[in-house]
Design an enzyme around this catalytic site. Structure first.
Site, mmCIF file in Angstrom:
data_model
loop_
_atom_site.group_PDB
_atom_site.id
_atom_site.type_symbol
_atom_site.label_atom_id
_atom_site.label_comp_id
_atom_site.label_asym_id
_atom_site.label_seq_id
_atom_site.Cartn_x
_atom_site.Cartn_y
_atom_site.Cartn_z
ATOM 1 N N GLU A 138 3.952 -8.026 2.880
ATOM 2 C CA GLU A 138 4.356 -9.197 4.141
ATOM 3 C C GLU A 138 3.655 -8.701 5.427
ATOM 4 O OE1 GLU A 138 6.850 -7.690 1.112
ATOM 5 O OE2 GLU A 138 7.970 -9.012 1.424
ATOM 6 N N CYS A 148 11.200 -5.738 6.429
ATOM 7 C CA CYS A 148 10.251 -6.729 6.577
ATOM 8 C C CYS A 148 11.051 -8.136 6.681
ATOM 9 C CB CYS A 148 9.299 -6.950 5.305
ATOM 10 S SG CYS A 148 8.267 -6.075 5.017
ATOM 11 N N ILE A 193 0.691 -1.354 0.200
ATOM 12 C CA ILE A 193 -0.449 -0.355 0.026
ATOM 13 C C ILE A 193 0.902 1.473 0.324
ATOM 14 C CG2 ILE A 193 -1.753 1.362 1.106
ATOM 15 C CD1 ILE A 193 -2.237 -1.283 2.979
HETATM 16 N N1 THU Z 1 7.726 -4.053 -1.575
HETATM 17 C C1 THU Z 1 6.386 -5.107 -1.019
HETATM 18 O O1 THU Z 1 5.726 -4.576 -0.867
HETATM 19 N N2 THU Z 1 7.562 -6.483 -0.145
HETATM 20 C C2 THU Z 1 8.740 -6.518 -0.725
HETATM 21 O O2 THU Z 1 9.114 -7.006 -0.386
HETATM 22 C C3 THU Z 1 9.362 -5.254 -1.950
HETATM 23 C C4 THU Z 1 8.987 -4.138 -2.243
HETATM 24 C C5 THU Z 1 7.158 -2.764 -2.092
HETATM 25 C C6 THU Z 1 6.878 -1.467 -1.353
HETATM 26 C C7 THU Z 1 6.837 -0.726 -2.459
HETATM 27 O O3 THU Z 1 5.596 -0.217 -2.841
HETATM 28 C C8 THU Z 1 7.100 -1.382 -4.318
HETATM 29 O O4 THU Z 1 7.081 -2.199 -3.697
HETATM 30 C C9 THU Z 1 8.326 -0.999 -4.662
HETATM 31 O O5 THU Z 1 9.344 -0.846 -3.360
#
Ligand code: THU
Length: 131
Positions: free
Chosen positions: A55, A89, A43
């Site tokens: 995550e 994360c 988000i």
């Molecule tokens: N992002 C995630 O949701 N999980 C990950 O493991 C890596 C990065 C998201 C954060 C951001 O919204 C987008 O990917 C680009 O970094």
């Protein structure tokens, strides 16, 4: 539920992600010991730094529903390559889920599995607060 099925759920979770700025859709699926799955998507808001990864969304949803025991978390994106969890994360997975399996899926639907302790060695944790 096996790792491949959990990874498939992470793929499905991408559809509710909200990343209007990066346009990088990430989905996550967290499996409890009892076999329940919690989904999460990344988000983003106009205050970019307030972004929450897929995550952490899945983990915080599960925790606030009363879940405390987990076995695996899967992560999927639209990239042809695997999407590894970011450093923040990794710490949250270790802190709130224990040493669970982290399952990544690539564009060919191949999976890669690591323990979180492999992805975050020599980590700070609860045990360090007690010293
Ligand atoms: N992002 C995630 O949701 N999980 C990950 O493991 C890596 C990065 C998201 C954060 C951001 O919204 C987008 O990917 C680009 O970094």
């Amino acid at each position: 539920m096996n790792h491949k099925q959990l990874a498939q759920k992470a793929m499905e979770a991408k559809k509710n992600a909200l990343p209007p700025y990066s346009n990088f859709h990430v989905g996550s699926a967290l499996l409890t010991k009892a076999g329940k799955v919690y989904l999460g998507g990344n988000i983003e808001t106009p205050s970019y730094s307030l972004t929450v990864c897929a995550e952490r969304t899945a983990i915080f949803k599960a925790i606030t529903e009363g879940e405390r025991e987990f076995t695996a978390i899967a992560i999927a994106s639209d990239s042809p390559d695997y999407c590894p969890p970011c450093g923040a994360c990794r710490q949250v997975i270790k802190d709130l889920c224990g040493d669970i399996d982290v399952v990544m899926i690539n564009g060919k639907k191949e999976i890669k599995v690591f323990k979180i302790s492999e992805l975050l060695p020599f980590a700070f944790g609860d045990e360090d607060l007690k010293k």
